[in-house]
Design a protein around this motif. Structure first.
Motif, PDB file in Angstrom:
ATOM      1  N   ASP A 104       7.703   9.689  -7.837  1.00 22.16           N
ATOM      2  CA  ASP A 104       7.204  10.754  -7.110  1.00 22.16           C
ATOM      3  C   ASP A 104       7.957  11.494  -5.767  1.00 22.16           C
ATOM      4  OD1 ASP A 104       5.856   8.945  -5.585  1.00 22.16           O
ATOM      5  OD2 ASP A 104       3.963   9.624  -5.773  1.00 22.16           O
ATOM      6  N   GLY A 105       8.803  10.512  -5.368  1.00 20.17           N
ATOM      7  CA  GLY A 105       9.403  10.845  -4.002  1.00 20.17           C
ATOM      8  C   GLY A 105       8.723  10.048  -2.829  1.00 20.17           C
ATOM      9  N   GLU A 106       7.409   9.659  -3.046  1.00 17.49           N
ATOM     10  CA  GLU A 106       6.676   9.072  -2.044  1.00 17.49           C
ATOM     11  C   GLU A 106       7.380   7.723  -1.535  1.00 17.49           C
ATOM     12  OE1 GLU A 106       4.990   9.110   0.992  1.00 17.49           O
ATOM     13  OE2 GLU A 106       3.454  10.075  -0.141  1.00 17.49           O
ATOM     14  N   ARG A 107       7.255   7.421  -0.340  1.00 19.44           N
ATOM     15  CA  ARG A 107       7.873   6.256   0.327  1.00 19.44           C
ATOM     16  C   ARG A 107       6.723   5.504   1.101  1.00 19.44           C
ATOM     17  NH1 ARG A 107       5.850   8.219   4.054  1.00 19.44           N
ATOM     18  NH2 ARG A 107       6.889   9.445   6.070  1.00 19.44           N
ATOM     19  N   SER A 108       6.788   4.110   0.599  1.00 20.18           N
ATOM     20  CA  SER A 108       6.008   3.021   1.178  1.00 20.18           C
ATOM     21  C   SER A 108       6.868   2.075   2.183  1.00 20.18           C
ATOM     22  CB  SER A 108       5.347   2.509   0.016  1.00 20.18           C
ATOM     23  OG  SER A 108       4.775   3.306  -0.689  1.00 20.18           O
ATOM     24  N   MET A 109       6.456   1.891   3.178  1.00 17.31           N
ATOM     25  CA  MET A 109       7.261   1.331   4.244  1.00 17.31           C
ATOM     26  C   MET A 109       6.750   0.090   4.620  1.00 17.31           C
ATOM     27  SD  MET A 109       8.628   4.635   6.429  1.00 17.31           S
ATOM     28  CE  MET A 109       6.991   5.130   6.775  1.00 17.31           C
ATOM     29  N   ASN A 110       7.467  -0.902   4.614  1.00 15.67           N
ATOM     30  CA  ASN A 110       7.100  -2.208   4.931  1.00 15.67           C
ATOM     31  C   ASN A 110       8.200  -2.643   6.179  1.00 15.67           C
ATOM     32  OD1 ASN A 110       5.206  -3.454   2.855  1.00 15.67           O
ATOM     33  ND2 ASN A 110       6.357  -1.945   2.097  1.00 15.67           N
ATOM     34  N   THR A 111       7.739  -2.678   7.373  1.00 22.28           N
ATOM     35  CA  THR A 111       8.249  -2.624   8.678  1.00 22.28           C
ATOM     36  C   THR A 111       8.310  -4.072   9.541  1.00 22.28           C
ATOM     37  OG1 THR A 111       8.421  -0.436   8.917  1.00 22.28           O
ATOM     38  CG2 THR A 111       8.889  -1.589  10.804  1.00 22.28           C
ATOM     39  N   TYR A 112       9.442  -4.907   9.637  1.00 22.25           N
ATOM     40  CA  TYR A 112       9.530  -5.929  10.463  1.00 22.25           C
ATOM     41  C   TYR A 112       9.942  -5.560  11.614  1.00 22.25           C
ATOM     42  CZ  TYR A 112      11.793  -9.957  12.564  1.00 22.25           C
ATOM     43  OH  TYR A 112      12.397 -10.965  13.296  1.00 22.25           O
ATOM     44  N   LEU A 113       9.394  -5.524  12.856  1.00 16.44           N
ATOM     45  CA  LEU A 113       9.818  -4.762  14.074  1.00 16.44           C
ATOM     46  C   LEU A 113      10.998  -5.621  14.930  1.00 16.44           C
ATOM     47  CD1 LEU A 113       6.368  -3.760  15.746  1.00 16.44           C
ATOM     48  CD2 LEU A 113       8.320  -2.211  14.609  1.00 16.44           C
ATOM     49  N   GLY A 114      10.889  -7.066  14.433  1.00 16.60           N
ATOM     50  CA  GLY A 114      12.015  -7.902  15.151  1.00 16.60           C
ATOM     51  C   GLY A 114      12.329  -7.577  16.635  1.00 16.60           C
ATOM     52  N   GLU A 173       1.137  -1.159  -0.034  1.00  9.82           N
ATOM     53  CA  GLU A 173      -0.054   0.051  -0.038  1.00  9.82           C
ATOM     54  C   GLU A 173       1.036   1.296   0.072  1.00  9.82           C
ATOM     55  OE1 GLU A 173      -3.944   1.722   2.421  1.00  9.82           O
ATOM     56  OE2 GLU A 173      -3.153  -0.310   2.841  1.00  9.82           O
ATOM     57  N   LYS A 174       0.613   2.267  -0.889  1.00  4.98           N
ATOM     58  CA  LYS A 174       1.610   3.246  -1.136  1.00  4.98           C
ATOM     59  C   LYS A 174       1.356   4.357  -0.089  1.00  4.98           C
ATOM     60  CE  LYS A 174       2.676   6.975  -4.395  1.00  4.98           C
ATOM     61  NZ  LYS A 174       2.528   7.412  -5.686  1.00  4.98           N
ATOM     62  N   GLY A 175       2.331   4.767   0.420  1.00  6.63           N
ATOM     63  CA  GLY A 175       2.682   5.842   1.272  1.00  6.63           C
ATOM     64  C   GLY A 175       2.234   5.803   2.743  1.00  6.63           C
ATOM     65  N   ILE A 176       2.438   4.569   3.366  1.00  2.00           N
ATOM     66  CA  ILE A 176       2.145   4.317   4.740  1.00  2.00           C
ATOM     67  C   ILE A 176       3.015   3.376   4.995  1.00  2.00           C
ATOM     68  CG2 ILE A 176      -0.406   4.850   4.479  1.00  2.00           C
ATOM     69  CD1 ILE A 176      -0.758   1.656   4.863  1.00  2.00           C
ATOM     70  N   MET A 177       3.028   3.144   6.361  1.00  2.00           N
ATOM     71  CA  MET A 177       3.852   2.189   7.073  1.00  2.00           C
ATOM     72  C   MET A 177       2.910   0.959   7.398  1.00  2.00           C
ATOM     73  SD  MET A 177       5.141   0.491   9.934  1.00  2.00           S
ATOM     74  CE  MET A 177       4.344   1.021  11.433  1.00  2.00           C
ATOM     75  N   GLN A 178       3.404  -0.242   6.768  1.00  2.00           N
ATOM     76  CA  GLN A 178       2.753  -1.523   7.102  1.00  2.00           C
ATOM     77  C   GLN A 178       3.693  -2.340   7.925  1.00  2.00           C
ATOM     78  OE1 GLN A 178       1.880  -2.215   2.783  1.00  2.00           O
ATOM     79  NE2 GLN A 178       0.070  -3.069   3.482  1.00  2.00           N
TER      80      GLN A 178
END
Length: 331
Positions: free
Chosen positions: A125-135, A32-37
């Motif tokens: 467009d410079g937008e960042r989409s973040m996918n985070t493994y907290l670990g 999903e674009k533009g958010i942190m998942q």
């Protein structure tokens, strides 16, 4: 008496894996674009394997902010949990190389969780989409909080993302108690609208009971106060907190304190990667406060720092921020 630290930050200790990609990659991989998942380890391995050439650098929202303050010559420290593994070593080295004190004990090499990482996919467009493994970052607990360090800080800076963890709320509470008992002040960044949805009640208690400064962007402010009107959200925040700062991308930032309100225009720049814009805004703002500057000037400093970091890939400043402030007549 001068305290050892101007700002101590607590957050998710992550290594950012930054990669330029096309819009089609997001669609093909369910990003999903533009958010942190938040993702699990298996998804992190899968996504990493599909990404193109990347840059790995220590990250995490509050860590980026603390690194920015250290780059300005501020006296800073950071608290965040990593494992004694390759990425954990990268994180610790990068933080210390920036000039920040980092002393959080690493989890042993045989711990079940690895050092957290965030796959940051940057579209044209410079937008960042973040996918985070907290670990391991998810397992920061009260025992990791050095109360002497908290008491020796002018400002405590808390990362909203760190609310996603079984012991994080008590870790924050321990840090807040030690900081405020010694006359320090507490700030919080709301981090993400989805984070707010998961923890709104806990955020609300902290805002009312503990905060001296609330930092957010427009979407987070609206989500926190459950309204579509920014003025209403800012008014509600200002009734609970002495100082409220809200960024609004290219429109700049709003500052509300002691019955006064200012809008501070953004600093125009070509956007290469929006990663870290809010984090570096917080760097400039908090450094300005710690140096005794007025809130409006602090917001100008924040906007300059944000414009620098979005002009290149990655969430750490590459230019001399102090020199930029002098060029803009801010220092």
């Amino acid at each position: 008496m001068t305290k050892r630290f101007q700002v101590v930050g607590i957050g998710n200790a992550m290594v950012d894996v930054l990669c330029h990609t096309e819009e089609s990659f997001l669609a093909e991989n369910g990003v999903e674009k533009g958010i942190m998942q938040l993702i699990d380890r298996d998804r992190a391995v899968e996504l990493y394997g599909r990404m193109g050439p990347s840059i790995e650098v220590s990250g995490g929202s509050a860590a980026n902010t603390i690194a920015g303050i250290a780059a300005l010559g501020g006296r800073t420290a950071y608290v965040g949990k990593v494992k004694d593994d390759q990425l954990g070593a990268i994180f610790a080295h990068d933080m210390r190389a920036q000039g920040a004190v980092y002393e959080t004990p690493m989890a042993p090499g045989d711990a079940a969780h690895e050092t957290g990482r965030c796959m940051v996919l940057v579209t044209p467009d410079g937008e960042r989409s973040m996918n985070t493994y907290l670990g391991m970052s998810e397992h920061l607990g009260p025992d990791d909080i050095d109360t002497d360090m908290m008491a020796d800080a002018d400002w405590l800076y808390l990362e909203g993302y760190r609310f996603d963890g079984p012991d994080s709320h008590e870790a924050f509470a321990r840090a807040i108690r030690a900081c405020k008992a010694a006359g320090g002040r507490v700030s919080l960044t709301l981090s993400d609208p989805f984070c707010i949805e998961r923890h709104r009640d806990a955020f609300r208690r902290m805002i009312v009971e503990d905060l001296d400064l609330l930092i957010s962007n427009r979407a987070e402010m609206l989500a926190m106060f459950e309204t579509e009107d920014l003025d209403s959200a800012l008014d509600a925040a200002a009734r609970a907190v002495d100082m409220v700062v809200c960024t609004e991308s290219e429109k700049g930032a709003h500052v509300v304190t002691r019955g006064e309100r200012w809008h501070v225009p953004a600093v125009p720049t070509d956007i290469v990667d929006a990663t870290g814009a809010g984090d570096l805004f917080a760097s400039g703002f908090l450094w300005g406060l710690a140096e005794g500057h007025a809130p409006r000037l602090c917001a100008q400093m924040g906007n300059v720092a944000a414009s620098e970091v979005i002009s290149h890939l990655g969430a750490r400043p590459e230019a001399d921020l102090g020199a930029l402030y002098r060029a803009h007549g801010l220092a």
